[in-house]
Motif scaffolding. Structure first.
Motif, PDB file in Angstrom:
ATOM      1  N   VAL A 373       0.726  -1.092  -0.016  1.00 40.56           N
ATOM      2  CA  VAL A 373       0.078   0.210  -0.099  1.00 40.56           C
ATOM      3  C   VAL A 373       1.041   1.312   0.125  1.00 40.56           C
ATOM      4  N   ALA A 374       1.746   1.313   0.924  1.00 48.60           N
ATOM      5  CA  ALA A 374       2.812   2.304   0.975  1.00 48.60           C
ATOM      6  C   ALA A 374       3.526   2.695  -0.366  1.00 48.60           C
ATOM      7  N   GLU A 375       4.002   1.653  -1.053  1.00 48.09           N
ATOM      8  CA  GLU A 375       4.728   1.748  -2.431  1.00 48.09           C
ATOM      9  C   GLU A 375       3.851   2.338  -3.248  1.00 48.09           C
ATOM     10  N   ALA A 377       1.066   4.203  -2.895  1.00 46.84           N
ATOM     11  CA  ALA A 377       1.167   5.773  -2.532  1.00 46.84           C
ATOM     12  C   ALA A 377       2.377   6.397  -3.096  1.00 46.84           C
ATOM     13  N   LEU A 378       3.401   6.197  -2.609  1.00 45.56           N
ATOM     14  CA  LEU A 378       4.577   6.911  -3.170  1.00 45.56           C
ATOM     15  C   LEU A 378       4.820   7.010  -4.505  1.00 45.56           C
ATOM     16  N   ALA A 379       4.038   5.854  -5.235  1.00 44.38           N
ATOM     17  CA  ALA A 379       4.298   5.954  -6.756  1.00 44.38           C
ATOM     18  C   ALA A 379       3.271   6.927  -7.416  1.00 44.38           C
ATOM     19  N   SER A 380       2.319   7.360  -6.557  1.00 44.61           N
ATOM     20  CA  SER A 380       1.295   8.294  -6.987  1.00 44.61           C
ATOM     21  C   SER A 380       1.603   9.512  -7.285  1.00 44.61           C
ATOM     22  N   ARG A 381       0.766  10.476  -7.536  1.00 47.27           N
ATOM     23  CA  ARG A 381       0.849  11.824  -7.723  1.00 47.27           C
ATOM     24  C   ARG A 381       0.678  12.546  -6.199  1.00 47.27           C
ATOM     25  N   ALA A 382       0.553  11.984  -5.070  1.00 51.70           N
ATOM     26  CA  ALA A 382       0.493  12.390  -3.758  1.00 51.70           C
ATOM     27  C   ALA A 382       1.871  13.439  -3.415  1.00 51.70           C
ATOM     28  N   GLU A 383       1.967  14.515  -2.894  1.00 48.79           N
ATOM     29  CA  GLU A 383       3.176  15.057  -2.401  1.00 48.79           C
ATOM     30  C   GLU A 383       3.862  14.501  -1.415  1.00 48.79           C
ATOM     31  N   SER A 384       3.070  13.811  -0.489  1.00 49.59           N
ATOM     32  CA  SER A 384       3.588  13.060   0.594  1.00 49.59           C
ATOM     33  C   SER A 384       2.760  12.215   1.229  1.00 49.59           C
ATOM     34  N   VAL A 385       3.662  11.159   1.988  1.00 49.57           N
ATOM     35  CA  VAL A 385       2.819   9.881   2.384  1.00 49.57           C
ATOM     36  C   VAL A 385       3.005   9.975   4.245  1.00 49.57           C
ATOM     37  N   VAL A 386       1.947   9.743   4.730  1.00 56.00           N
ATOM     38  CA  VAL A 386       2.058   9.668   6.268  1.00 56.00           C
ATOM     39  C   VAL A 386       1.368   8.324   6.642  1.00 56.00           C
ATOM     40  N   VAL A 387       2.003   7.663   7.575  1.00 58.52           N
ATOM     41  CA  VAL A 387       1.647   6.271   7.907  1.00 58.52           C
ATOM     42  C   VAL A 387       1.079   6.355   9.305  1.00 58.52           C
ATOM     43  N   VAL A 388      -0.168   6.199   9.873  1.00 58.60           N
ATOM     44  CA  VAL A 388      -0.758   6.355  11.155  1.00 58.60           C
ATOM     45  C   VAL A 388      -0.608   4.636  11.798  1.00 58.60           C
ATOM     46  N   THR A 389       0.329   4.761  12.707  1.00 54.75           N
ATOM     47  CA  THR A 389       0.526   3.312  13.325  1.00 54.75           C
ATOM     48  C   THR A 389       0.087   3.279  14.976  1.00 54.75           C
ATOM     49  N   GLY A 390       0.015   2.201  15.394  1.00 54.88           N
ATOM     50  CA  GLY A 390      -0.609   1.886  16.429  1.00 54.88           C
ATOM     51  C   GLY A 390      -0.500   0.676  17.262  1.00 54.88           C
ATOM     52  N   HIS A 391      -1.215  -0.492  16.762  1.00 54.74           N
ATOM     53  CA  HIS A 391      -0.972  -1.774  17.360  1.00 54.74           C
ATOM     54  C   HIS A 391       0.383  -2.428  16.795  1.00 54.74           C
ATOM     55  N   GLU A 397       6.709  -0.254  11.357  1.00 53.21           N
ATOM     56  CA  GLU A 397       7.628   0.773  10.929  1.00 53.21           C
ATOM     57  C   GLU A 397       8.922   0.127  10.329  1.00 53.21           C
ATOM     58  N   GLU A 398       8.942  -1.325  10.769  1.00 60.69           N
ATOM     59  CA  GLU A 398      10.116  -2.045  10.342  1.00 60.69           C
ATOM     60  C   GLU A 398       9.804  -2.421   9.028  1.00 60.69           C
ATOM     61  N   ALA A 399       8.572  -3.003   8.594  1.00 60.90           N
ATOM     62  CA  ALA A 399       8.148  -3.263   7.521  1.00 60.90           C
ATOM     63  C   ALA A 399       8.459  -2.282   6.491  1.00 60.90           C
ATOM     64  N   LEU A 400       8.326  -1.092   6.784  1.00 60.59           N
ATOM     65  CA  LEU A 400       8.173   0.028   5.897  1.00 60.59           C
ATOM     66  C   LEU A 400       9.501   0.677   5.862  1.00 60.59           C
ATOM     67  N   CYS A 401      10.621  -0.261   6.250  1.00 62.44           N
ATOM     68  CA  CYS A 401      12.047   0.519   6.478  1.00 62.44           C
ATOM     69  C   CYS A 401      12.457   0.869   4.981  1.00 62.44           C
ATOM     70  N   GLY A 402      13.142   2.100   5.026  1.00 61.68           N
ATOM     71  CA  GLY A 402      13.658   2.516   3.610  1.00 61.68           C
ATOM     72  C   GLY A 402      12.856   3.274   2.647  1.00 61.68           C
ATOM     73  N   LEU A 403      11.455   3.287   3.094  1.00 61.00           N
ATOM     74  CA  LEU A 403      10.493   4.051   2.271  1.00 61.00           C
ATOM     75  C   LEU A 403      10.516   5.636   2.796  1.00 61.00           C
ATOM     76  N   ASP A 404      10.194   6.269   1.828  1.00 58.33           N
ATOM     77  CA  ASP A 404       9.973   7.809   2.254  1.00 58.33           C
ATOM     78  C   ASP A 404       8.773   8.282   2.645  1.00 58.33           C
ATOM     79  N   VAL A 405       8.492   7.657   3.933  1.00 58.83           N
ATOM     80  CA  VAL A 405       7.212   8.063   4.484  1.00 58.83           C
ATOM     81  C   VAL A 405       7.285   8.601   5.811  1.00 58.83           C
ATOM     82  N   GLY A 406       6.456   9.334   6.544  1.00 54.01           N
ATOM     83  CA  GLY A 406       6.308  10.006   7.723  1.00 54.01           C
ATOM     84  C   GLY A 406       5.552   8.946   8.447  1.00 54.01           C
TER      85      GLY A 406
END
Length: 535
Positions: A373-375, A377-391, A397-406
């Motif tokens: 899902v994150a990849e 979003a990053l490939a789209s025309r969105a200016e930035s990507v924010v991931v909301v974490t909890g559980h 965060e480890e699964a998304l390591c190396g991706l340019d997301v906040g």
């Protein structure tokens, strides 16, 4: 109710008044403290904790909130299950919200521990829209106070009066210089307004702007069985002796009031021909934006009386200059680039329906769902990507390591979807004009779908919500204009924003898509297998 600081061992059986985060121990506010909790607190070095403990004659916050809400809810209202001392009331059908101001005041004056808030009286509401909320301030109240509140709630109730007028006649007058396409648009906007109340235009007439022509058209619409007649004049009504009021009177009707203390909407006329109400619409009624015409129209569609007394009571709150669709709000936001979009990925859930594993970490083609899902979003025309974490936020965060997301962590994720959505909205950069809310468990939504949603976002044309549609069904993700952020931030519990979409349906842009991707969320092992099949 007992309240105050005690040692962890003395706190067993009490409710934590404040959240505690110390030395790896996280204790949420409102937690019923167990022996294991007490031991963990001692081990973490916590010496003292503030707790509330109900006594024999106390009523718990959820029981009290639910009891009061159930008692005050009248016809057409659905009461949700109470949670953390709050019980929300929703419209069970479209209609007009009827609220007695004295009833609300009386209930709120019973005791400072009980609060009750509603939407404005006479507001047109959609099915599923939140209309009121009961909130208990403490964790419990004395039963005598509770009984008094229930009695106050029982004396007066709130209701949603259904829309019952279904057959509407429309007549437009014409003058040289008024383009036919203006009338076409007016009729279309009117049909959309009526559709929200389940009503329809049964007949439409276009006549010259003269009293005889208008009189005959109005009479014909009444004879055809119209339950309400709307008149759109080519020229605004200037006086009671003008063409529209004269036509109403000369067909045997009565002008009940001309003018209203609502802006836009001042030049509105209300009359009646026998039992059939008539509205002489102000010029602003040609626009889909909210104005005084909406207030009167919706009440009449619910068969509520609309006399001089009701109209002249609309002055307080009648200044409607600032409406959500306006491209230039009173308080400007000069740094916002309205077409810049931030993608929000909601990845905080507990995956309870998966039966154990965190669904977002399940893999397709060797990649965790949330990374797919994150990849995209990053490939789209969105200016930035924010991931909301909890559980299990560290694993996400480890699964998304190396991706340019906040990342933004939502410590209250267990309280429901709304908390994560609000956390994401608050994290949107101040320069972004919109948020594209994506679900971390929908791996079949690719960047092309996201780009089509972003391209369809049209704030200059009042297209403030973009939704993918396949085979007549609306799916996810949904793009939201910043102008709707304030409403999104009012959401509570484990509910999404469906009622906000329904409320602002005229702002929705439907984006055609194909396939199951915009519907398939991986909530169960069976859904994961389905996703693998369609990948």
């Amino acid at each position: 109710m007992k309240f105050g600081p005690v040692s962890p061992k003395e706190a067993i059986g009490g409710v934590a008044v404040h959240a505690i985060r110390q030395s790896g121990v996280v204790l949420k506010k409102g937690t019923l403290i167990t022996g294991a909790d007490a031991e963990a607190l001692v081990h973490a070095g916590v010496k003292e904790i503030v707790v509330a403990r109900l006594e024999a004659n106390d009523v718990s916050e959820d029981e009290a909130a639910s009891g009061v809400a159930q008692m005050i809810a009248g016809e057409g209202i659905h009461v949700e299950k109470a949670f953390t001392g709050r019980c929300n009331l929703f419209a069970a059908r479209p209609g007009i919200l009827m609220v007695d101001r004295k009833a609300v005041d009386e209930l709120n004056r019973v005791d400072e521990s009980i609060t009750f808030a509603t939407l404005p009286a006479f507001k047109a509401v959609t099915e599923g829209e939140m209309i009121a909320t009961v909130k208990l301030i403490p964790f419990g109240i004395d039963r005598a106070v509770y009984d008094k509140a229930v009695d106050a709630a029982h004396q007066r109730r709130i209701d949603v009066v259904p829309f019952t007028v279904k057959r509407v006649g429309v007549v437009s007058t014409m003058l040289p210089g008024l383009a036919p396409k203006v009338i076409d648009k007016t009729v279309q906007v009117t049909k959309e307004r009526l559709a929200r109340a389940g009503a329809e235009v049964i007949a439409e007439r276009r006549v010259q702007h003269t009293e005889p022509a208008l009189r005959e058209a109005v009479k014909e619409l009444v004879d055809l069985g119209s339950e309400l007649v709307l008149i759109f004049g080519a020229s605004a009504i200037a006086d009671r002796r003008d063409i529209i009021p004269l036509a109403v009177e000369n067909v045997g009707g009565k002008v009940e009031h001309f003018g209203m203390p609502v802006d836009p909407g001042n030049l509105l006329l209300v009359g009646r021909i026998g039992k059939v109400p008539v509205i002489g619409a102000p010029g602003c009624a040609r626009s889909p934006k909210e104005n005084g015409f909406d207030w009167v129209l919706m009440r009449l569609l619910a068969n509520l009386k609309m006399t001089r007394e009701e109209i002249t009571a609309m002055g307080v709150g009648g200044l409607l200059m600032e409406v959500i669709q306006r491209p230039h709000p009173r308080v400007p936001e000069p740094d916002v680039i309205e077409t810049d979009v931030t993608a929000i990925i909601l990845a905080a859930g507990r995956s309870t329906r998966m039966g154990g594993p965190n669904k977002l970490l399940e893999k397709i083609d060797g990649k965790p769902l949330v990374r797919i899902v994150a990849e995209q979003a990053l490939a789209s025309r969105a200016e930035s990507v924010v991931v909301v974490t909890g559980h299990q936020h560290e694993r996400i965060e480890e699964a998304l390591c190396g991706l340019d997301v906040g990342f933004v962590h939502n410590p209250d994720f267990a309280e429901g979807l709304a908390t994560s959505l609000k956390a994401g909205i608050k994290a949107v950069p101040s320069s972004s004009g919109a948020a594209l809310v994506c679900l971390g468990d929908m791996p079949l939504v690719d960047s092309k779908v996201l780009d089509r949603l972003i391209e369809s976002f049209a704030p200059e044309k009042d297209g403030l919500i973009a939704i993918p549609v396949a085979e007549g069904r609306r799916g996810n993700p949904v793009l939201w204009s910043r102008r709707l952020f304030k409403e999104l931030l009012t959401l509570e519990g484990d509910i999404g924003a469906r009622h906000i979409i329904m409320k602002h349906n005229e702002l929705v842009v439907e984006v055609p898509t194909t396939g199951v991707g915009v519907f398939l969320d991986v909530d169960t092992p069976e859904a994961l297998a389905d996703a693998l099949k369609h990948r």
